[in-house]
Motif scaffolding. Structure first.
Motif, mmCIF file in Angstrom:
data_model
loop_
_atom_site.group_PDB
_atom_site.id
_atom_site.type_symbol
_atom_site.label_atom_id
_atom_site.label_comp_id
_atom_site.label_asym_id
_atom_site.label_seq_id
_atom_site.Cartn_x
_atom_site.Cartn_y
_atom_site.Cartn_z
ATOM 1 N N SER A 66 0.829 -1.209 0.000
ATOM 2 C CA SER A 66 0.000 0.000 0.000
ATOM 3 C C SER A 66 0.860 1.254 0.000
ATOM 4 N N ALA A 70 0.400 3.858 -2.939
ATOM 5 C CA ALA A 70 -0.050 5.198 -2.524
ATOM 6 C C ALA A 70 0.632 6.291 -3.337
ATOM 7 N N PRO A 73 -1.434 8.079 -7.777
ATOM 8 C CA PRO A 73 -2.769 8.626 -7.529
ATOM 9 C C PRO A 73 -3.830 8.042 -8.466
ATOM 10 N N TRP A 74 -3.439 7.481 -9.569
ATOM 11 C CA TRP A 74 -4.380 6.943 -10.542
ATOM 12 C C TRP A 74 -4.725 5.474 -10.298
ATOM 13 N N LEU A 75 -4.144 4.906 -9.249
ATOM 14 C CA LEU A 75 -4.396 3.497 -8.936
ATOM 15 C C LEU A 75 -4.976 3.386 -7.536
ATOM 16 N N GLU A 76 -6.137 2.733 -7.444
ATOM 17 C CA GLU A 76 -6.776 2.550 -6.139
ATOM 18 C C GLU A 76 -6.391 1.188 -5.555
ATOM 19 N N LEU A 77 -6.133 1.218 -4.283
ATOM 20 C CA LEU A 77 -5.793 -0.010 -3.579
ATOM 21 C C LEU A 77 -7.082 -0.682 -3.133
ATOM 22 N N GLU A 79 -9.241 -3.877 -1.017
ATOM 23 C CA GLU A 79 -9.367 -4.233 0.397
ATOM 24 C C GLU A 79 -8.172 -5.077 0.851
#
Length: 119
Positions: A66, A70, A73-77, A79
């Motif tokens: 993570s 982090a 910014p264009w990639l979401e982590l 669950e």
């Protein structure tokens, strides 16, 4: 010819012998079961400790992952991973060893991005 009293004594003697043999067998079987129970308890304790260490290892890998993601910014982590109850424990080391090179691939991929893609 045997008298009824002699036959009765013989039967009582055989019953007493059978009782003694049964008690000895039960005692031996109980000792054997105690040994098995102790071994199972020790194995359970080791498995619980291994599960605890593995959970900590997975949390560490997830935190490092993570931290790397982090910066993008264009990639979401997604669950955080949760243990799979149906996963065979015998594959644990194999799976953990597969994580290391995959994580390194992620780090290399993030580092190879231009600075604009990383922020």
């Amino acid at each position: 010819m045997e008298s009824a009293a002699m036959r009765y004594k013989e039967i009582v003697g055989l019953a007493a012998k059978a009782t003694t043999e049964l008690r000895a067998w039960e005692s031996h079987h109980a000792q054997e079961l105690d040994g098995r129970i102790a071994a199972a308890e020790a194995a359970l304790e080791q498995a619980m400790e291994r599960e605890k260490r593995t959970g900590q290892t997975v949390r560490n890998w997830w935190r490092m992952t993570s931290d790397n993601v982090a910066r993008l910014p264009w990639l979401e982590l997604g669950e955080e991973p949760v243990p799979a109850a149906n996963a065979p424990g015998s594959w644990l080391d194999r799976h953990l060893n597969e994580v290391k090179p995959i994580y390194q691939e992620l780090v290399d991929a993030v580092l190879s991005l231009g600075w604009r893609a990383r922020r």
